[in-house]
Motif scaffolding. Sequence first.
Motif, PDB file in Angstrom:
ATOM      1  N   LEU A 277     -11.132   7.960  -2.299  1.00 61.80           N
ATOM      2  CA  LEU A 277      -9.739   7.623  -2.602  1.00 61.80           C
ATOM      3  C   LEU A 277      -9.641   6.324  -3.389  1.00 61.80           C
ATOM      4  CD1 LEU A 277      -8.146   8.584   0.821  1.00 61.80           C
ATOM      5  CD2 LEU A 277      -7.614   9.632  -1.391  1.00 61.80           C
ATOM      6  N   GLU A 278     -10.407   5.325  -2.980  1.00 61.68           N
ATOM      7  CA  GLU A 278     -10.357   4.042  -3.684  1.00 61.68           C
ATOM      8  C   GLU A 278     -10.840   4.175  -5.124  1.00 61.68           C
ATOM      9  OE1 GLU A 278     -12.365  -0.324  -3.310  1.00 61.68           O
ATOM     10  OE2 GLU A 278     -11.430   0.496  -1.504  1.00 61.68           O
ATOM     11  N   GLU A 279     -11.879   4.971  -5.337  1.00 58.25           N
ATOM     12  CA  GLU A 279     -12.361   5.204  -6.704  1.00 58.25           C
ATOM     13  C   GLU A 279     -11.292   5.884  -7.550  1.00 58.25           C
ATOM     14  OE1 GLU A 279     -16.081   7.317  -6.906  1.00 58.25           O
ATOM     15  OE2 GLU A 279     -16.990   5.968  -5.441  1.00 58.25           O
ATOM     16  N   ALA A 280     -10.599   6.860  -6.974  1.00 59.28           N
ATOM     17  CA  ALA A 280      -9.592   7.622  -7.714  1.00 59.28           C
ATOM     18  C   ALA A 280      -8.363   6.777  -8.024  1.00 59.28           C
ATOM     19  CB  ALA A 280      -9.196   8.870  -6.938  1.00 59.28           C
TER      20      ALA A 280
ATOM     21  N   ASP B 296      -3.455  -0.572  -1.994  1.00 59.14           N
ATOM     22  CA  ASP B 296      -2.353  -1.001  -1.127  1.00 59.14           C
ATOM     23  C   ASP B 296      -1.019  -0.425  -1.599  1.00 59.14           C
ATOM     24  OD1 ASP B 296      -4.021  -2.401   0.591  1.00 59.14           O
ATOM     25  OD2 ASP B 296      -3.723  -4.310  -0.452  1.00 59.14           O
ATOM     26  N   ASP B 297      -0.784  -0.435  -2.904  1.00 58.25           N
ATOM     27  CA  ASP B 297       0.457   0.142  -3.441  1.00 58.25           C
ATOM     28  C   ASP B 297       0.523   1.639  -3.170  1.00 58.25           C
ATOM     29  OD1 ASP B 297       1.296  -2.329  -4.378  1.00 58.25           O
ATOM     30  OD2 ASP B 297       0.553  -1.976  -6.415  1.00 58.25           O
ATOM     31  N   PHE B 298      -0.609   2.317  -3.324  1.00 54.90           N
ATOM     32  CA  PHE B 298      -0.670   3.755  -3.069  1.00 54.90           C
ATOM     33  C   PHE B 298      -0.362   4.039  -1.603  1.00 54.90           C
ATOM     34  CE2 PHE B 298      -3.239   7.645  -2.212  1.00 54.90           C
ATOM     35  CZ  PHE B 298      -2.552   8.514  -3.039  1.00 54.90           C
ATOM     36  N   ALA B 299      -0.988   3.281  -0.699  1.00 53.82           N
ATOM     37  CA  ALA B 299      -0.743   3.463   0.735  1.00 53.82           C
ATOM     38  C   ALA B 299       0.721   3.181   1.073  1.00 53.82           C
ATOM     39  CB  ALA B 299      -1.665   2.553   1.549  1.00 53.82           C
ATOM     40  N   ASP B 300       1.289   2.141   0.470  1.00 55.23           N
ATOM     41  CA  ASP B 300       2.709   1.828   0.695  1.00 55.23           C
ATOM     42  C   ASP B 300       3.608   2.962   0.215  1.00 55.23           C
ATOM     43  OD1 ASP B 300       1.980  -0.618   1.777  1.00 55.23           O
ATOM     44  OD2 ASP B 300       2.458  -1.760  -0.050  1.00 55.23           O
ATOM     45  N   ALA B 301       3.282   3.541  -0.939  1.00 56.35           N
ATOM     46  CA  ALA B 301       4.082   4.654  -1.472  1.00 56.35           C
ATOM     47  C   ALA B 301       4.009   5.852  -0.528  1.00 56.35           C
ATOM     48  CB  ALA B 301       3.609   5.034  -2.870  1.00 56.35           C
ATOM     49  N   LEU B 302       2.826   6.131   0.011  1.00 57.17           N
ATOM     50  CA  LEU B 302       2.700   7.233   0.959  1.00 57.17           C
ATOM     51  C   LEU B 302       3.496   6.954   2.233  1.00 57.17           C
ATOM     52  CD1 LEU B 302      -1.079   8.124   0.542  1.00 57.17           C
ATOM     53  CD2 LEU B 302       0.901   9.446  -0.269  1.00 57.17           C
TER      54      LEU B 302
END
Length: 150
Positions: free
Chosen positions: A123-126, A133-139
Motif C-alpha cells: 500500500l505504501e509503495e502504491a 497519512d492523507d490516504f488513511a485520513d480519506a478512508l
Amino acid sequence: MDSPRQFHSGNRRVYFNLQRVAQRLKVAADEQFRVAGGITTSQAAALAIVVRNPGCAQRLLADELGQRESAITTMAARLETAGLVERRPSAADSRAWELWPTTAGREAMTGLHQALAVINELLEEAVGPDNVDDFADALDRLGSALDSGA
C-alpha cells in the motif's frame, strides 16, 4: 432535473476502481495471512481482538468488527477448531461465551504481523510514503460518511 454527480476524472471510474482493487487486495491479504497463520484476514482481526482482550465476550468482536453475533459465533468456532482460541462459558452470563487466546493463538499473531507488514508495504509503495497519512485520513472520512448514512 439534475443528473447525479459523476465522480470520475477523465475516464477513471473511482467507485469501480475502488471495488476492483479492494477485492484484489483482500485476496492478496488473505493469501499472506493463510501462509503466515492458516487463517483469513477476517479471522486474524478477530484473533487480534481476543489477544488484546482475553476473556472477552463474542459481542465485543461483533461490535468491533461490525458483524452480526451469529457470524462471530461461526468465526469463533473456526478459530477454536484451529486451536487459536478457547471458548469458555461466561461466569457473568450463562448464555454467553468468553473467548480466550491459546498459546498457539498468541504465537500466530507474530506471523500475522509480518503478513500485515507485507500488505502495508504494498500500500505504501502504491500510494507513496508521503501520501499514506492523507490516504488513511480519506478512508476514515469515507467510512464515517458511510456510518452516518451519507
